[in-house]
Design an enzyme around this catalytic site. Structure first.
Site, mmCIF file in Angstrom:
data_model
loop_
_atom_site.group_PDB
_atom_site.id
_atom_site.type_symbol
_atom_site.label_atom_id
_atom_site.label_comp_id
_atom_site.label_asym_id
_atom_site.label_seq_id
_atom_site.Cartn_x
_atom_site.Cartn_y
_atom_site.Cartn_z
ATOM 1 N N GLU A 21 -5.535 7.857 -5.491
ATOM 2 C CA GLU A 21 -5.403 6.448 -5.899
ATOM 3 C C GLU A 21 -6.048 6.202 -7.269
ATOM 4 O O GLU A 21 -5.548 5.395 -8.053
ATOM 5 C CB GLU A 21 -6.049 5.542 -4.836
ATOM 6 C CG GLU A 21 -5.178 5.278 -3.613
ATOM 7 C CD GLU A 21 -4.171 4.174 -3.846
ATOM 8 O OE1 GLU A 21 -3.088 4.484 -4.412
ATOM 9 O OE2 GLU A 21 -4.439 3.032 -3.483
ATOM 10 N N ASP A 41 -6.913 0.207 0.656
ATOM 11 C CA ASP A 41 -5.562 0.638 1.063
ATOM 12 C C ASP A 41 -5.585 2.036 1.666
ATOM 13 O O ASP A 41 -4.979 2.283 2.716
ATOM 14 C CB ASP A 41 -4.610 0.613 -0.132
ATOM 15 C CG ASP A 41 -4.207 -0.795 -0.527
ATOM 16 O OD1 ASP A 41 -4.829 -1.754 -0.024
ATOM 17 O OD2 ASP A 41 -3.285 -0.950 -1.347
ATOM 18 N N GLY A 64 0.792 -1.238 0.000
ATOM 19 C CA GLY A 64 0.000 0.000 0.000
ATOM 20 C C GLY A 64 0.813 1.270 0.000
ATOM 21 O O GLY A 64 0.387 2.290 0.552
ATOM 22 N N SER A 65 2.013 1.238 -0.632
ATOM 23 C CA SER A 65 2.879 2.436 -0.610
ATOM 24 C C SER A 65 2.228 3.608 -1.335
ATOM 25 O O SER A 65 2.316 4.755 -0.881
ATOM 26 C CB SER A 65 4.255 2.125 -1.202
ATOM 27 O OG SER A 65 4.143 1.681 -2.542
ATOM 28 N N SER A 66 1.544 3.352 -2.460
ATOM 29 C CA SER A 66 0.933 4.472 -3.205
ATOM 30 C C SER A 66 -0.205 5.096 -2.401
ATOM 31 O O SER A 66 -0.368 6.317 -2.382
ATOM 32 C CB SER A 66 0.435 4.011 -4.576
ATOM 33 O OG SER A 66 -0.686 3.151 -4.454
#
Length: 460
Positions: A215, A226, A168-170
């Protein structure tokens, strides 16, 4: 509202806002991978690997906005007045900070495109693609929430999250950008200890909604899970029975903080390939695979029931073992669906042999990461030895906390780091960029793992 910095149409006499930071966590899927594709429940929780965004306001003589994301080699500057404000301000297009935006406006995406296309123009396509995704996300939020009179700023982002590992970095980055921009237009008050719960919920929801818009720019059709975990922290239970509608998301506000080993195999994988494997198995063995998916659903619901039960104590060895058993059972089902990988099995074998915890893959499988829930008697020396074994195998180990805080604010960006600086150490861009590696970054600006840093504030 708190005095949180620059606002639309500020008076010329207003002082320059101090540098401030926002931070948001990554996430792991704890239970329910693949079953969630078939309308079953899954559970996702925040992890203590985080993104950190430093916002530096420049003097009035500057009229630019700059993104500096050194972890991916991105640096780009736009002149504020040159941006397509008229398209975003058009009466039929304008979105307010309190609006719910569930899809991107194609006209606005088109208006923004020339300004995205200019980013990292000389780099190879793969790198450029990553940079364009980040720039699109930032610009769409900036143009939606800010104005042509916005102060010149530098947005510098660092992260302790590995990119492209299914953590879930973005979403973590989008939550940071959303919170920073809402803070700058003075929409977010606090966070502070005596903030009314309804106000906390409203503010968190605003951050979450705009993070979802970010996102959308990156992923096209994100589930929204996320960014929800990253904004709220702790954990969520989610289910999606109709893919034309958003998933049902239930926040688990009492989810405990649990000790976890996260191991990145660094084996690249494709979610769509792994999902297709399960679909093919289901076509070949419909009754058996349906039973497996139902069993995974039972595991998720059993974990939910355990964690939310009145007598649950995360310090109890019995409760920890119960949860650990569910890790192991869930992993066994995923192996039977064909979505594990020899590298993931090697991690499980090493942890089992050392007898320090219970292991499962997390996410789509086929590579990516594994998580091990640590036993209470797992000692530092054994964990250090494991780290060496993982390194020899080409893996990367992180000691993390599961179920920690969501989005937080450090305003101004001053921490008490044991330095001689009176009133604390101001974290400026130079110090922020100089921190080498995740450990040094965590020491400099981290929210704190076992000992929380009180200067960081969270909407709880």
């Amino acid at each position: 509202m708190s005095g949180s910095g620059p606002v639309h149409g500020r008076r010329s006499s207003s002082p320059m806002a101090p540098p401030f930071m926002v931070s948001a966590p990554g996430k792991v899927i704890v239970f329910g991978e693949h079953a969630v594709v078939y309308g079953k429940a899954a559970m996702a929780a925040a992890i203590s690997l985080r993104s950190y965004l430093l916002v530096t306001t420049l003097s009035k003589s500057h009229r630019t906005v700059t993104l500096v994301f050194p972890d991916v080699g991105l640096e780009h500057t736009w002149t504020i007045e040159d941006l397509p404000w008229s398209a975003f301000a058009h009466e039929s297009k304008k979105r307010r900070y309190y609006d719910m935006v569930t899809s991107l406006d194609p006209d606005l995406v088109e208006a923004m495109q020339p300004y995205v296309a200019d980013v990292s123009i000389h780099l190879p396509e793969q790198e450029r693609k990553v940079h364009h995704a980040a720039a699109s996300s930032f610009l769409y939020l900036f143009l939606s929430l800010s104005s042509p009179t916005a102060p010149a700023c530098i947005y510098t982002l660092r992260s302790t999250l590995p990119i492209g590992a299914g953590l879930g970095s973005s979403a973590s980055i989008c939550v940071c950008m959303s919170a920073a921009l809402l803070k700058q237009i003075q929409i977010l008050s606090g966070p502070h200890a005596d903030q009314p719960r309804a106000e906390v919920d409203t503010q968190i929801e605003r951050i979450n909604r705009w993070a979802f818009v970010g996102e959308l720019c990156i992923h096209g059709n994100p589930s929204g899970v996320d960014n929800t975990v990253s904004t709220r922290g702790k954990a969520v239970l989610f289910k999606r029975t109709d893919y034309n509608r958003p998933p049902e998301v239930t926040p688990l506000k009492d989810f405990p903080e649990l000790p976890l080993l996260l191991i990145n195999t660094k084996q690249s994988r494709s979610t769509s390939v792994e999902v297709a494997k399960v679909a093919a198995m289901k076509q070949k063995h419909p009754t058996v695979i349906e039973a497996t998916l139902n069993s995974i659903d039972e595991v998720t619901n059993s974990a939910h029931h355990l964690i939310t039960s009145e007598g649950f104590d995360p310090r109890s060895d019995q409760n920890l073992e119960h949860l650990g058993d569910l890790f192991r059972i869930n992993h066994g089902h995923l192996v039977s669906l064909g979505v594990s990988h020899p590298k993931l099995e090697h991690i499980r074998e090493l942890v089992d042999y050392a007898d320090i915890g219970w292991t499962k893959l997390t996410g789509a499988g086929g590579g990516g990461c594994a998580i091990s829930l640590l036993k209470s008697n797992a000692d530092a020396a054994t964990i250090k030895k494991m780290e060496q074994q993982f390194q020899e195998a080409g893996f990367e180990q992180y000691i993390v906390t599961l179920g920690g805080d969501g989005v937080g604010v450090l305003y101004p960006s001053v921490l008490y780091n044991g330095t001689d600086e009176q009133g604390g150490e101001e974290i400026d861009q130079q110090k922020f960029l100089r921190a080498e590696g995740a450990d040094e970054l965590e020491r400099l600006v981290g929210v704190g793992l076992r000992e929380k840093r009180v200067q960081w504030k969270f909407w709880r």
